[in-house]
Design a protein around this motif. Structure first.
Motif, PDB file in Angstrom:
ATOM      1  N   LEU A 150     -76.299  17.149  91.017  1.00 20.97           N
ATOM      2  CA  LEU A 150     -75.942  15.993  91.507  1.00 20.97           C
ATOM      3  C   LEU A 150     -74.963  15.131  90.350  1.00 20.97           C
ATOM      4  O   LEU A 150     -74.489  14.338  89.858  1.00 20.97           O
ATOM      5  CB  LEU A 150     -76.824  15.284  92.092  1.00 20.97           C
ATOM      6  CG  LEU A 150     -77.241  15.366  92.999  1.00 20.97           C
ATOM      7  CD1 LEU A 150     -78.701  14.508  93.057  1.00 20.97           C
ATOM      8  CD2 LEU A 150     -76.055  14.318  93.915  1.00 20.97           C
ATOM      9  N   LYS A 151     -74.931  16.015  88.973  1.00 22.59           N
ATOM     10  CA  LYS A 151     -74.553  15.219  87.971  1.00 22.59           C
ATOM     11  C   LYS A 151     -72.943  15.694  87.879  1.00 22.59           C
ATOM     12  O   LYS A 151     -72.128  14.792  87.129  1.00 22.59           O
ATOM     13  CB  LYS A 151     -74.829  16.874  86.815  1.00 22.59           C
ATOM     14  CG  LYS A 151     -76.263  16.875  85.744  1.00 22.59           C
ATOM     15  CD  LYS A 151     -76.025  17.235  85.321  1.00 22.59           C
ATOM     16  CE  LYS A 151     -76.785  18.494  84.660  1.00 22.59           C
ATOM     17  NZ  LYS A 151     -76.874  19.961  85.212  1.00 22.59           N
ATOM     18  N   LYS A 152     -72.567  16.011  89.266  1.00 17.89           N
ATOM     19  CA  LYS A 152     -70.641  16.442  89.445  1.00 17.89           C
ATOM     20  C   LYS A 152     -70.783  14.395  90.276  1.00 17.89           C
ATOM     21  O   LYS A 152     -69.909  15.049  90.984  1.00 17.89           O
ATOM     22  CB  LYS A 152     -70.480  16.930  90.190  1.00 17.89           C
ATOM     23  CG  LYS A 152     -70.850  18.516  89.092  1.00 17.89           C
ATOM     24  CD  LYS A 152     -69.512  19.688  89.076  1.00 17.89           C
ATOM     25  CE  LYS A 152     -69.259  20.539  88.671  1.00 17.89           C
ATOM     26  NZ  LYS A 152     -69.223  21.654  88.937  1.00 17.89           N
ATOM     27  N   LYS A 153     -71.456  13.612  90.435  1.00 17.08           N
ATOM     28  CA  LYS A 153     -71.106  12.783  91.720  1.00 17.08           C
ATOM     29  C   LYS A 153     -70.623  11.945  91.817  1.00 17.08           C
ATOM     30  O   LYS A 153     -69.825  10.567  92.073  1.00 17.08           O
ATOM     31  CB  LYS A 153     -73.196  11.840  91.291  1.00 17.08           C
ATOM     32  CG  LYS A 153     -73.126  11.207  90.857  1.00 17.08           C
ATOM     33  CD  LYS A 153     -74.851  10.854  90.835  1.00 17.08           C
ATOM     34  CE  LYS A 153     -75.197   9.766  90.447  1.00 17.08           C
ATOM     35  NZ  LYS A 153     -76.418   9.521  89.273  1.00 17.08           N
ATOM     36  N   ASP A 154     -69.893  11.118  89.619  1.00 16.02           N
ATOM     37  CA  ASP A 154     -69.502  10.296  89.635  1.00 16.02           C
ATOM     38  C   ASP A 154     -67.715   9.705  90.112  1.00 16.02           C
ATOM     39  O   ASP A 154     -67.705   9.107  90.914  1.00 16.02           O
ATOM     40  CB  ASP A 154     -68.995  10.098  87.888  1.00 16.02           C
ATOM     41  CG  ASP A 154     -70.543  10.100  87.405  1.00 16.02           C
ATOM     42  OD1 ASP A 154     -71.506  10.242  87.633  1.00 16.02           O
ATOM     43  OD2 ASP A 154     -70.709  10.777  85.722  1.00 16.02           O
ATOM     44  N   LYS A 155     -67.565  10.874  90.560  1.00 15.86           N
ATOM     45  CA  LYS A 155     -66.285  10.573  91.399  1.00 15.86           C
ATOM     46  C   LYS A 155     -66.688   9.979  92.907  1.00 15.86           C
ATOM     47  O   LYS A 155     -65.913   9.315  92.703  1.00 15.86           O
ATOM     48  CB  LYS A 155     -65.432  12.546  90.742  1.00 15.86           C
ATOM     49  CG  LYS A 155     -63.859  11.881  90.273  1.00 15.86           C
ATOM     50  CD  LYS A 155     -63.128  13.367  91.299  1.00 15.86           C
ATOM     51  CE  LYS A 155     -63.469  14.877  90.837  1.00 15.86           C
ATOM     52  NZ  LYS A 155     -62.702  15.342  91.846  1.00 15.86           N
ATOM     53  N   LEU A 156     -67.293  11.396  93.480  1.00 13.41           N
ATOM     54  CA  LEU A 156     -67.611  10.421  94.189  1.00 13.41           C
ATOM     55  C   LEU A 156     -68.487   8.435  94.544  1.00 13.41           C
ATOM     56  O   LEU A 156     -67.817   8.072  95.132  1.00 13.41           O
ATOM     57  CB  LEU A 156     -68.568  11.147  95.073  1.00 13.41           C
ATOM     58  CG  LEU A 156     -69.427  10.990  96.501  1.00 13.41           C
ATOM     59  CD1 LEU A 156     -68.153  10.711  97.531  1.00 13.41           C
ATOM     60  CD2 LEU A 156     -71.166  11.559  96.755  1.00 13.41           C
ATOM     61  N   VAL A 157     -68.735   8.415  93.410  1.00 15.91           N
ATOM     62  CA  VAL A 157     -70.216   7.558  93.849  1.00 15.91           C
ATOM     63  C   VAL A 157     -68.711   6.212  93.303  1.00 15.91           C
ATOM     64  O   VAL A 157     -68.513   5.078  93.780  1.00 15.91           O
ATOM     65  CB  VAL A 157     -70.695   7.824  92.654  1.00 15.91           C
ATOM     66  CG1 VAL A 157     -71.554   5.591  92.133  1.00 15.91           C
ATOM     67  CG2 VAL A 157     -72.569   8.124  93.021  1.00 15.91           C
ATOM     68  N   GLU A 158     -67.947   6.542  92.585  1.00 17.89           N
ATOM     69  CA  GLU A 158     -66.634   5.616  92.112  1.00 17.89           C
ATOM     70  C   GLU A 158     -65.801   5.226  92.781  1.00 17.89           C
ATOM     71  O   GLU A 158     -65.839   4.804  93.305  1.00 17.89           O
ATOM     72  CB  GLU A 158     -65.951   6.192  90.646  1.00 17.89           C
ATOM     73  CG  GLU A 158     -64.619   5.270  90.329  1.00 17.89           C
ATOM     74  CD  GLU A 158     -63.928   5.788  88.783  1.00 17.89           C
ATOM     75  OE1 GLU A 158     -62.802   5.236  89.464  1.00 17.89           O
ATOM     76  OE2 GLU A 158     -64.774   6.916  88.314  1.00 17.89           O
ATOM     77  N   ALA A 159     -65.750   6.626  93.937  1.00 19.28           N
ATOM     78  CA  ALA A 159     -64.273   6.347  95.297  1.00 19.28           C
ATOM     79  C   ALA A 159     -65.442   5.360  95.716  1.00 19.28           C
ATOM     80  O   ALA A 159     -64.026   5.088  97.043  1.00 19.28           O
ATOM     81  CB  ALA A 159     -64.200   7.466  94.954  1.00 19.28           C
TER      82      ALA A 159
END
Ligand code: NAD
Length: 313
Positions: A39-48
């Motif tokens: 879940l640490k890699k969620k930023d791109k998804l959350v932003e999109a």
């Protein structure tokens, strides 16, 4: 009510785009559970996802290579109720087989093949009880047609095609739909990750000719093919949305009409000679003329074949 959609491998590429496209559906028809290993890699998804995050889109951790992770994830879904399962997580593997360890090959199968099997085993019993559901699998044209130096990746996708083609029959009896999506080349990190891996390779135990065919013949033409016919993750997300919204979804769904003639070769000659020889000629005889070859392919793609693909446009 809303349909619950669980998607694997959503931190990047096609999975991210499918999650966002469904979560932003105008009629808000989907409750998207976007999953990723870390879940640490969620930023791109959350932003999109923008406003949709926390409303029509939520996140859960899921590693398709772990039985425990798969079970925990599905258990944490309300009533374990999943209407649509989208198996997207996958890894590539490129290069001469002499330079790839059996361990690395097993990792590819554990993700691309057993990862899908794990998910289906966990979700299918509940779908069977409800006599409804839709399982979607991100396969590849390489699930239908072998491609040189992609030997193990291709094999993992073939394995999944065979598994699903077999499963489709009993699932039909339970009114559960099963759809394969077969994109050609798509511009994602997939491509970048593979090229980075190739740059690091030092080809232990591979003879000089094979290394030359791989690096100087295959790689440049592969880059040309990506350039000439690559689709975007958006294209694949649109196709996926069409598949899940269809009243009678097809089992196989090629997304790229430029690639259809290549797949058609296999079905035009059951001895396999036509496709093996064509690939040989494409690689070793027309290599420098790849652009012309691509134009010929475009011409070959008659409207009849075009109609057989799911068109994102
Ligand atoms: P990508 O690398 O951007 O996405 C793959 C995702 O799967 C990543 O987010 C990765 O973290 C995730 N993943 C890997 N192992 C996992 C695991 N054990 N558990 C959970 N998630 C895991 O590449 P992509 O192109 O978006 O690939 C998505 C799917 O599309 C793959 O199945 C791939 O085989 C398929 N595909 C890609 C192409 C292409 O050219 N890019 C073409 C045809 C099919």
């Amino acid at each position: 009510g809303q349909k619950v959609v669980l998607i694997t491998g959503c931190s990047s590429g096609i999975g991210l785009r499918i999650a966002v496209t469904l979560a932003k559906d105008e009629k808000q028809r989907y409750h998207v559970i976007a999953t990723m290993r870390d879940l640490k890699k969620k930023d791109k998804l959350v932003e999109a996802a923008g406003d949709a995050y926390g409303k029509t889109l939520m996140l859960l951790p899921l590693d398709v290579c772990s039985d425990d992770s798969v079970r925990q994830c599905v258990n944490s879904v309300k009533d374990r109720h999943i209407d649509i399962l989208i198996n997207n997580a996958g890894v590539g593997l490129l290069g001469p087989v002499e330079s790839i360890s059996i361990e690395e090959m097993k990792r590819v199968f554990d993700t691309n093949f057993f990862g899908v099997v794990r998910m289906i085993k966990e979700v299918m019993p509940d779908m069977k009880k409800r006599r409804s559901g839709h399982i979607v699998v991100m396969s590849s044209v390489m699930g239908l047609q072998g491609v040189v130096f992609n030997d193990v990746y291709t094999a993992s996708k073939f394995a999944m095609e065979g598994f699903c083609e077999s499963m489709a029959v009993q699932l039909m009896k339970f009114s559960i739909r099963l759809s394969m999506i077969e994109p050609g080349p798509v511009h994602t990190e997939f491509e970048t990750k593979m090229m980075e891996n190739v740059a690091k390779m030092d080809f232990p135990g591979v003879d000089a000719d094979t290394v030359r065919y791989f690096k100087d013949v295959y790689l440049p033409s592969s880059i040309d093919i990506f350039e000439a016919m690559g689709q975007t993750p958006e294209d694949i997300a649109k196709c996926t949305k069409m598949v899940i919204e269809s009243d009678s979804p097809r089992f196989r769904n090629l997304t790229n009409s430029l690639y259809t003639p290549i797949v058609a070769l296999k079905y035009a000659d059951e001895t396999g000679g036509l496709s093996v020889n064509t690939f040989y000629n494409l690689l070793f005889n027309f290599g420098p003329l790849m652009h012309i070859t691509m134009s010929i392919l475009k011409c070959l793609t008659c409207s009849c074949l075009r109609r057989r693909t799911i068109s994102p446009n």
